[in-house]
Design an enzyme around this catalytic site. Sequence first.
Site, PDB file in Angstrom:
ATOM      1  N   CYS A 150       1.074  -1.479  -0.296  1.00  0.00           N
ATOM      2  CA  CYS A 150       0.049   0.033  -0.223  1.00  0.00           C
ATOM      3  C   CYS A 150       0.902   0.331  -0.129  1.00  0.00           C
ATOM      4  O   CYS A 150       0.813   1.954  -1.034  1.00  0.00           O
ATOM      5  CB  CYS A 150      -0.739   0.147   1.283  1.00  0.00           C
ATOM      6  SG  CYS A 150      -1.786  -1.611   1.688  1.00  0.00           S
ATOM      7  N   LYS A 152      -9.146   7.091   1.600  1.00  0.00           N
ATOM      8  CA  LYS A 152      -7.601   5.814   1.622  1.00  0.00           C
ATOM      9  C   LYS A 152      -6.512   6.981   1.424  1.00  0.00           C
ATOM     10  O   LYS A 152      -6.442   6.464  -0.020  1.00  0.00           O
ATOM     11  CB  LYS A 152      -7.178   4.716   1.515  1.00  0.00           C
ATOM     12  CG  LYS A 152      -6.647   4.001   1.745  1.00  0.00           C
ATOM     13  CD  LYS A 152      -6.633   2.419   1.549  1.00  0.00           C
ATOM     14  CE  LYS A 152      -5.508   1.652   1.682  1.00  0.00           C
ATOM     15  NZ  LYS A 152      -5.477   0.793   1.671  1.00  0.00           N
ATOM     16  N   HIS A 179      10.560 -21.349  -4.807  1.00  0.00           N
ATOM     17  CA  HIS A 179      11.520 -20.216  -4.663  1.00  0.00           C
ATOM     18  C   HIS A 179      10.759 -20.267  -3.062  1.00  0.00           C
ATOM     19  O   HIS A 179      10.719 -19.996  -2.514  1.00  0.00           O
ATOM     20  CB  HIS A 179      11.234 -18.875  -5.249  1.00  0.00           C
ATOM     21  CG  HIS A 179      12.235 -18.029  -5.880  1.00  0.00           C
ATOM     22  ND1 HIS A 179      12.671 -17.440  -4.075  1.00  0.00           N
ATOM     23  CD2 HIS A 179      13.715 -18.147  -6.512  1.00  0.00           C
ATOM     24  CE1 HIS A 179      13.985 -16.821  -4.612  1.00  0.00           C
ATOM     25  NE2 HIS A 179      14.002 -17.426  -5.563  1.00  0.00           N
ATOM     26  N   ASP A 221      -2.882   0.683  -6.406  1.00  0.00           N
ATOM     27  CA  ASP A 221      -1.791   1.046  -5.491  1.00  0.00           C
ATOM     28  C   ASP A 221      -1.085  -0.817  -5.731  1.00  0.00           C
ATOM     29  O   ASP A 221      -0.259  -0.677  -5.701  1.00  0.00           O
ATOM     30  CB  ASP A 221      -1.952   0.981  -4.309  1.00  0.00           C
ATOM     31  CG  ASP A 221      -3.248   0.518  -3.160  1.00  0.00           C
ATOM     32  OD1 ASP A 221      -4.098  -0.747  -3.601  1.00  0.00           O
ATOM     33  OD2 ASP A 221      -3.237   0.815  -2.010  1.00  0.00           O
ATOM     34  N   HIS A 222      -2.128  -1.779  -5.950  1.00  0.00           N
ATOM     35  CA  HIS A 222      -1.393  -3.353  -6.110  1.00  0.00           C
ATOM     36  C   HIS A 222      -2.928  -4.061  -6.513  1.00  0.00           C
ATOM     37  O   HIS A 222      -3.838  -3.606  -6.573  1.00  0.00           O
ATOM     38  CB  HIS A 222      -0.676  -3.934  -5.374  1.00  0.00           C
ATOM     39  CG  HIS A 222      -1.171  -3.165  -3.935  1.00  0.00           C
ATOM     40  ND1 HIS A 222      -2.914  -4.567  -3.732  1.00  0.00           N
ATOM     41  CD2 HIS A 222      -1.318  -2.475  -2.665  1.00  0.00           C
ATOM     42  CE1 HIS A 222      -2.467  -4.545  -1.990  1.00  0.00           C
ATOM     43  NE2 HIS A 222      -2.241  -3.420  -1.230  1.00  0.00           N
TER      44      HIS A 222
END
Length: 509
Positions: free
Chosen positions: A45, A93, A216, A278-279
Site C-alpha cells: 500500500c 484512503k 522459490h 496501488d497493487h
Amino acid sequence: MVTNQCEDGRLTLGPENNLVSLPNLNLMKRHGAVFLNAYTNSPICCPSRAAMWSGLYPHLTESWNNHKCLDPDYPTWMDHVKAKGYVTQKLGKQDYRSGSHSLSNRVEAWTRDVPFLLRQEGRPLANLTANKTQVCIMQEDWKNADLATSWLRQQARNSSQPFFLYLGLNLPHPYPTECMGENFGSSTFLTSPYWLQRVSYKNVTIPVWLPLKSMHPVDYYSSYTKNCTGHFTDQEILNIRAYYYAMCAEADGIMGEIISALTDTGLLNSTYVLFTSDHGELAMEHRQFYKMSMYEGSSHIPLLIMGPNIKPGQRISNIVSLVDLYPTMLEIAGVSIPQNISGFSLMPLLSPVSENDIFPGSDMHPNWALSQFHGSDANASTYMLRENDWKYIAYADGDSVPPQLFDLSVDPDELRNVAVLFPDTARSMDKKLRSIIDYKDVSASVHRYNKEQFISWRASLGRNYTNVISNLRWHVDWNKRPKAYSLAIDRWLESANNDIPITRILSAT
C-alpha cells in the site's frame, strides 16, 4: 479526477471479462483507454502510493515499508496543481505518508532478515453477510463516495474553476479478522449475496500450485508467513477467489456513483476520469493471498482513463507504472513537469494510430517498468523488471538468492522459471535492471535501516520488550519457542553482515 483502489488489473484487460460483471469499468473502457500492461512500483500500500504521489521510485524516497514513506510536507502532484489555482480535494484512503500501520507490520518488516519462520498473517477466510440484499459492505468507502459526489455537485453549482478530486478506497482489500488466535490478521474476504450474484462461479478457476519443495525460497517464506502452507479444500480456494471478485464488483458499484454524479452535473464530458490501483491481490495464486509479490496477481494493476480528446475504446500495450501518474496529472493541468522524476506522462500514448499500438520512442515512454519490495512477508528485497514479454525478478544482492525469469507470452501464470534455460536473457535483463537501480546498494541500505529501527524500538520498550514482542501477530508461533526466536534476533543484530543463506531458517514447526 482520480480514483484509486485495489483491484486485479487482469479483470480490465478483455473487452468483457467472464468472471464478474463490472459495468462501470466497462463503460470507461468503451469511452476511454485501458492500459494493458500497467504495474505498481511496489506491491504494497504505502510505498506504491508514495510512488504515485511523488513520481519517484521507492528507493529514491526511501519508502521502504508501510511505516516509512513520504514526509508529511513532501510536495505531491496535487500540491503543484493547487498552487496553480486548481480546486483540489482528497477523500478516503491516502496512505502515502510515514508513520502509519500497525506495530506488528513494522516489526515484521524490520525482522524479515532474521532466519526464522513465523506466521504474520491470519489464514485467509471467505465470509458472506447474513443480509442477502446488503449493498454497502465496506461502509467507510461508501461514506467517502457520498462525500465525493456531494463535493462534485457543489463544484458544479458554485465554482467555474477546474478541479482535481482524489478518492481512495479500501475495496477490495481483505478485512481484518478480529481475534488473537490463529486467524488473527487482515485476511477475511467479505461480501454479500447481492455482489456475489455478479460473479460467474463456473468460470472461477483453482490456480495451479507448485509443490512446497519446488517453490522459490522467497515464495516459500511468503507462503508460510501468510499462513498458506497448510491444506485448503478446493471449495475454500474457490470461495476466496469468488468473494474477492464480488468485492471488486462492489468497488465498481462505487465507481458508478462517481460517474453518475459527473453525468448528472454535466461535468462528465469535460472531466478526465482515471481509475487505478496501488497493487493487486493474489487470491490464492502461487499459494498466497494479499500482495507483497512480483507475480502478476500482485504487481499488475488496472489503469483506465477517459476524458476530453481521448479516443474511445483504446487498448494500449505500452508497459507503464504508477510513477507515470505524477507527470500525467501535471500535463493535464498544464503545469510544467520537473526533469528529475522517474515517471513519464501517459498523455502522448493516448492517441495511438491503431488499436494495440506500442510507441517505442524513449522520449515518449520507455517500454519497461520497475517494481521493488522491501516490506514484510518476504525475507529479501525484491526487484522486478518487466520488458516486452519478459519479467525478471532479482532478490537481495543477486548472489545468495536465485533470480526468476518468466516469459509471459507462453507462461502467463508464471509457473516456469526459465532463468537457467535462457541465461543470456537473464544476464541481459539483470544488466538493464542494475543500470536503473543499484539493487545491491539499495538492499544494504534497507538492511541497515531495519536493524537501526529495531534496535531503537527495542530500547524504547525497556523491560517490556519481551511481553510486547511475544504478543505481536506471530504470537501463536512465537510462544512455542520464545527463547529460540529471541536468540535468533540477537544473533541477527550482532552480525556485521546479513550473509546468512536464505534457505537457513528456524522453523516454527
